[in-house]
Design a protein around this motif. Sequence first.
Motif, mmCIF file in Angstrom:
data_model
loop_
_atom_site.group_PDB
_atom_site.id
_atom_site.type_symbol
_atom_site.label_atom_id
_atom_site.label_comp_id
_atom_site.label_asym_id
_atom_site.label_seq_id
_atom_site.Cartn_x
_atom_site.Cartn_y
_atom_site.Cartn_z
ATOM 1 N N CYS A 132 0.846 -1.193 0.000
ATOM 2 C CA CYS A 132 0.000 0.000 0.000
ATOM 3 C C CYS A 132 0.884 1.248 0.000
ATOM 4 O O CYS A 132 1.868 1.325 0.734
ATOM 5 C CB CYS A 132 -0.894 0.013 1.242
ATOM 6 S SG CYS A 132 -2.199 -1.218 1.194
ATOM 7 N N ARG A 136 -2.295 5.377 2.460
ATOM 8 C CA ARG A 136 -3.283 4.305 2.445
ATOM 9 C C ARG A 136 -2.809 3.156 3.329
ATOM 10 O O ARG A 136 -1.628 3.054 3.643
ATOM 11 C CB ARG A 136 -3.526 3.786 1.009
ATOM 12 C CG ARG A 136 -4.137 4.832 0.078
ATOM 13 C CD ARG A 136 -4.368 4.275 -1.302
ATOM 14 N NE ARG A 136 -4.960 5.255 -2.208
ATOM 15 C CZ ARG A 136 -6.256 5.450 -2.351
ATOM 16 N NH1 ARG A 136 -7.110 4.713 -1.655
ATOM 17 N NH2 ARG A 136 -6.719 6.366 -3.186
ATOM 18 N N SER A 138 -3.953 -1.200 4.604
ATOM 19 C CA SER A 138 -4.755 -2.397 4.375
ATOM 20 C C SER A 138 -4.672 -3.266 5.618
ATOM 21 O O SER A 138 -3.619 -3.823 5.916
ATOM 22 C CB SER A 138 -4.238 -3.168 3.146
ATOM 23 O OG SER A 138 -4.783 -4.478 3.126
ATOM 24 N N LYS A 145 -7.912 -3.098 -3.314
ATOM 25 C CA LYS A 145 -7.638 -1.673 -3.222
ATOM 26 C C LYS A 145 -7.420 -1.313 -1.764
ATOM 27 O O LYS A 145 -8.198 -1.713 -0.901
ATOM 28 C CB LYS A 145 -8.806 -0.869 -3.802
ATOM 29 C CG LYS A 145 -8.556 0.629 -3.840
ATOM 30 C CD LYS A 145 -9.749 1.359 -4.450
ATOM 31 C CE LYS A 145 -9.496 2.859 -4.497
ATOM 32 N NZ LYS A 145 -10.660 3.593 -5.062
ATOM 33 N N CYS A 146 -6.358 -0.554 -1.500
ATOM 34 C CA CYS A 146 -6.051 -0.155 -0.128
ATOM 35 C C CYS A 146 -7.050 0.905 0.336
ATOM 36 O O CYS A 146 -7.625 1.649 -0.452
ATOM 37 C CB CYS A 146 -4.628 0.393 -0.028
ATOM 38 S SG CYS A 146 -3.357 -0.844 -0.332
ATOM 39 N N THR A 147 -7.235 0.980 1.635
ATOM 40 C CA THR A 147 -8.172 1.914 2.245
ATOM 41 C C THR A 147 -7.508 3.270 2.443
ATOM 42 O O THR A 147 -6.337 3.348 2.830
ATOM 43 C CB THR A 147 -8.652 1.370 3.600
ATOM 44 O OG1 THR A 147 -9.146 0.053 3.414
ATOM 45 C CG2 THR A 147 -9.747 2.239 4.179
ATOM 46 N N SER A 148 -8.249 4.335 2.180
ATOM 47 C CA SER A 148 -7.720 5.688 2.387
ATOM 48 C C SER A 148 -7.541 5.971 3.873
ATOM 49 O O SER A 148 -8.362 5.575 4.696
ATOM 50 C CB SER A 148 -8.671 6.730 1.785
ATOM 51 O OG SER A 148 -8.832 6.530 0.410
ATOM 52 N N CYS A 149 -6.451 6.642 4.212
ATOM 53 C CA CYS A 149 -6.201 7.024 5.593
ATOM 54 C C CYS A 149 -7.266 8.044 6.016
ATOM 55 O O CYS A 149 -7.449 9.058 5.344
ATOM 56 C CB CYS A 149 -4.803 7.627 5.708
ATOM 57 S SG CYS A 149 -4.047 7.380 7.316
ATOM 58 N N CYS A 155 -0.750 7.951 7.525
ATOM 59 C CA CYS A 155 -0.250 6.660 7.045
ATOM 60 C C CYS A 155 1.089 6.895 6.357
ATOM 61 O O CYS A 155 1.168 6.965 5.123
ATOM 62 C CB CYS A 155 -1.244 6.010 6.088
ATOM 63 S SG CYS A 155 -2.830 5.580 6.849
ATOM 64 N N ASP A 175 -8.213 13.425 4.326
ATOM 65 C CA ASP A 175 -7.965 12.010 4.056
ATOM 66 C C ASP A 175 -6.646 11.862 3.306
ATOM 67 O O ASP A 175 -6.100 12.821 2.760
ATOM 68 C CB ASP A 175 -9.103 11.420 3.221
ATOM 69 C CG ASP A 175 -10.419 11.410 3.978
ATOM 70 O OD1 ASP A 175 -10.384 11.313 5.214
ATOM 71 O OD2 ASP A 175 -11.479 11.504 3.331
ATOM 72 N N LEU A 176 -6.125 10.646 3.286
ATOM 73 C CA LEU A 176 -4.934 10.280 2.503
ATOM 74 C C LEU A 176 -3.678 11.034 2.943
ATOM 75 O O LEU A 176 -2.795 11.317 2.135
ATOM 76 C CB LEU A 176 -5.176 10.528 1.001
ATOM 77 C CG LEU A 176 -6.273 9.694 0.346
ATOM 78 C CD1 LEU A 176 -6.589 10.230 -1.048
ATOM 79 C CD2 LEU A 176 -5.856 8.236 0.263
#
Length: 375
Positions: A132, A136, A138, A145-149, A155, A175-176
Amino acid sequence: RHLLPLSLESPFKALRGRFCLDDRCLHFTDESDFQASDYLFDYSSVSFKLRRPVPCPPGMYCHPGVGVDKFTSKNFTTPQPCYESFYCPEGSADPAGAGECPPGYYCPFGSKIACPSGTYCPRDGHWDPVPCPPGRFSGMVAISKCTSCPKGFICPGFGRVAPAICPPGYACSKDLLKSPNPRCPAGFFCPNGTTTVDPFRNDTAYRPYPCSPGTYCLTGVGFSSVVSGDFNYAQFCTEGFYCEAASNSPRGNGLCPKGFVCPLGSSIPKPAPKGKYAELLGTIKEAKCLPGYYAPTIETIKCLPCPPGTACEDEGMSVANLCSPGTYRSSIAKDGIPCKACPQGMWSKNYGLRERGECIKCPPGSVCPSETMVN
């Protein structure tokens, strides 16, 4: 027969409604000891037992006529490896197996392996998991697909399995995020997990909070407790000044006013007590009134001279003492600090005489041979 309605005397167990995640349905319980009956041949009369065909091992495919489960390269009477980025479940008969590796999995040697946490497999036919990227994470296996921070977290780095909470002194308002974006505003402190730099928002508890009265906070403060010299923590207000809540400077709300004192860490000016005075702006400690002067009230800027008929012989007096009988006093300039005695030939039985003329002359027929006569 597996699809037709079964009688209660059916010799086998129906497979209807069964599903298998790992190809267990291809195996039969009697694959090593198959009981058979035939009207032309009596199988019970021989010493050997019949066997069913065994599925080809996972990650391999088997041509017709394979008799072993051990792989030998180029020998097609043994199982052969599946194509790269394809996966072959148990019992595969083709090098493409069940097809390309699905998203969320990778197939390095014909085996379908779930992408581990911290990685993702974005497309069909993937042969290696991808870490990731920063911003992001996981936390699960087999994802495409990795999850958004989320807000309030960061992250940093590659291959994160969980987001890190926003560090104290910062806000993570997007986010992110790979790192915290804004520092905490001056006058406030931001505990970990802060999501906004607006201290006046009431729709979230993850906001900056005002520093305590008596302290001040520069930008980037993460704790309300005071650690002198460490500006990640709040600092005491400077001596001679006072700091209300949310002060952003060591001078806070300004100099201590006259009649008040402000020691280190003052939240409000403290009035000078009785018997003491604070003459200048920014006074740190009050001073005692000198002999001959007194301060009858708090918040005294300048001590008052003791009035006629009284004496203030000690420093720091808040009440002037009346001159005792046989003594008098008019002012500091004329009679000094203590009360003076009525001279010989005079006497007085009253308190608080304000001048010599208030002493009474001895009447005819009596004598006053010494000073301070009271009768």
